[in-house]
Structure formats: C-alpha cells, structure tokens
Design a protein around this motif. Sequence first.
Motif: not given
Length: 400
Positions: A227-238, A358-362
């Motif tokens: 269920d993640m194979t078609d997701l565009p990167h970058p992937v930011i996850g929890y 958060y934006i800066e550090y990611i």
Amino acid sequence: MPANDMVFNRDIVIVGQQPWDTGIGSNCKNLALEFSKHNRVLYVNSALDRITVLKHKAENWVQKRLAVVKGRENGIVFIKDNLWNLYPSYVVESINKIKIRPLFNNLNKRNNRLFAQSIKRAMDELGFKDIILFNDNDIFRSFYLKELLKPALSIYYSRDFMLAVDYWKFHGEKLEPELMAKSDICVANSTYLANYCKQYNPRSYYVGQGCDLEMFSNPQIQSIPGDMTDLPHPVIGYAGALQSIRLDIALLEYLALQKPQWSIVLVGPEDEVFKASKLHEIKNIHFLGHKRPEDLPVYINAFDVCLNPQLVNQVTIGNYPRKIDEYLAMGKPVVATATETMSIFAGNTYLAQNKEQYIEYITKALAEDNDTLRAERRNFASTHTWENNAKEIYKAINLV
C-alpha cells in the motif's frame, strides 16, 4: 562491572497498574524480567475491584481472578527462574469516584490492608525477606504498602504524568506527592518526570528507558509495503496510534498543504477526532490503518523521514516516546516536537519548536541523510536496553 551498577540476591516485590497477563507492552514487565536475572521477583497484579467484577464477570481474565479469590486456585504462578506472578486473593472496593476525602481514605486503607495481606502471604510462602518494594505508578491501592509490608527499601517509579488523567486527578493531586515524599527513592523514565518527583523527594533520579528494538534493528529489510509502492517520494511518515490528545492535527495539515509534493503517511489506528478531521480531504495525506506490530519495521523502513508530531500538554510533556528509539534503531532521520523529555535525543534527532521549523528540519533531514548519520542513530538507539535501564535503577538503589 562496577558494583554500583548491580543489585544481587535481593527479594523484589513489584506492584503497579498493569497485570502480567496484559495484552499490551509494559515497562514493568520488562524490568521484572531484567531484575530476575540476579534477584528473586514477585510481580503482583492489581487487585480486582468490585465494579470490574460486576461489569466483566463473564470474561476469562476476571474468572481466573475470582477463582483465586474463592480459593479454588493458587494465586502464585511460576513464570521462570526467580520470577513469580501473584493474583491477589481479595476483591477491593471501587472508590475512586468518592469525593469525600475522609471516606475515600478509610476505604483506601481497607483496600490497601487486603492487598497487603495477599502479598504478605505470598512472600511468606516464597520466603521473601527484607524486600525492595517497587511501585509502578500505583498511587491509590499501594499508597500504604510501605507501612504495611515494611520493606527494606521502597521505590516509586514514575513513567507517566498520571494527574493528567481524570481518573487519578482528584485524589492523586494529594496522594501522589505524599507517596513520592515517603518513598525511599523515586526513579523516572524521563527528565521531566524526574524533576517532577524531585519537588517532593530530593532522592529522585532519571533512569532512562528500555526498549525492545530487536525487530527494528534488521538492516536487511528491503521490501516496500504493497500500500506504499505507488506513493511519490519523499515519504514523511508516522507509525503509531493516531490519538488527538497526543498528536498535532493542525501541524499535519500545515505540512501537507505547505509541501504538496511530500507524501504524508500515517500508519496506525485513529481515534474519533482523527477520523472526522480534514486530514482525510488532503490528497497527499495517506492513512494506511492499523498494522500488526511485526509489520511496522517494513513501513518505517519505507519512510524517508520519520515524524513524532506531538502536542505539548500534560499528557505528553513527560512521556518517553519509545517510537523515537524504534525509528532511530532503523537509522531513520527523525523530526519531532521539542520537549524536555526529547532533549536526550537532541544529538540524533531534529527537534522543532514550531510548524515552520518542522518544514525547515524535514527539508534538512532529507538533504543531509547519509550512511554515517544512519550508523550513529542505530548506535544511539542500541544503548536504550532494558539491561541498561535496570543498571540505572540499581545505581539509584545503591546510593541509599
């Protein structure tokens, strides 16, 4: 190994809120297993209370306890060498909703006496003497155990800010400080909670946290979940429970709208607030639902950056987030909300003070991730073992 790092050949009685047969992870169970490598340990389940019997009498776990109360089964269960589990042999009264303090105190003393009688019988049967009493956040039912069991040493273990929960707040605001003060030492799994304990007992120590990281430490994980194979990167996850009391929904919305090219992936069961949130209407936020614990490493491995987007409130501020160790054990860059507790991770995580950071550090984490940093994160996480956690508790004991 330095002598102050160890405690040998003692009898340790552990009381707390989570029974041995709990279906969820438990700090205290892990510590009991660690303590039992060098000491004898009696792990005591919380006593069955009257309302629980009325509401859940048909359930197997209640029937097991009632069989002990009625004398049909022995309450002492052998777990492994040096470790026993006790099912208390009394039903205690459900008193927490009583707001008249003298009445609550009298009934609580009675509950404590019954609880102590059950423990004392088991101690006599097992030959436990000069015990160390280790109280895992059990404010009410274990409040008088120091007086009733007369341990050689009493320890209060703080691993959550209990007074943020309504159940504990009314009576706990008075009783927890008193319990801390009369304990011989207090130990805590976060610096915030250690400082909280120190307000009432100067012999309070930060002892760290153990984690079960074996399944998160496999560098051979390569597959991407279906269920993640078609997701565009970058992937930011929890990965974890999606609870509105702990996680910042507005922050997640901000990240997704500010960076539509990022895939924000949330793995875990949702509470009702999350289910009704606007997050479900944002195209680059992907809810993947509840997963089996053993499948989580594969999902975390597919994240480019891992998040812990905590709210800062009484529930979270002193909480040790084990998921950070899980993320780091897999070498992943982590961006998390800055709290006093999170300061111990400062050398290996990006700690954001606000949504802009958060934006800066990611962005920074994505740019500078490399093999050296990944190895440093894994090495840091590997120090957070139950063995090391127990050693810190032993050091505190040996200071007395």
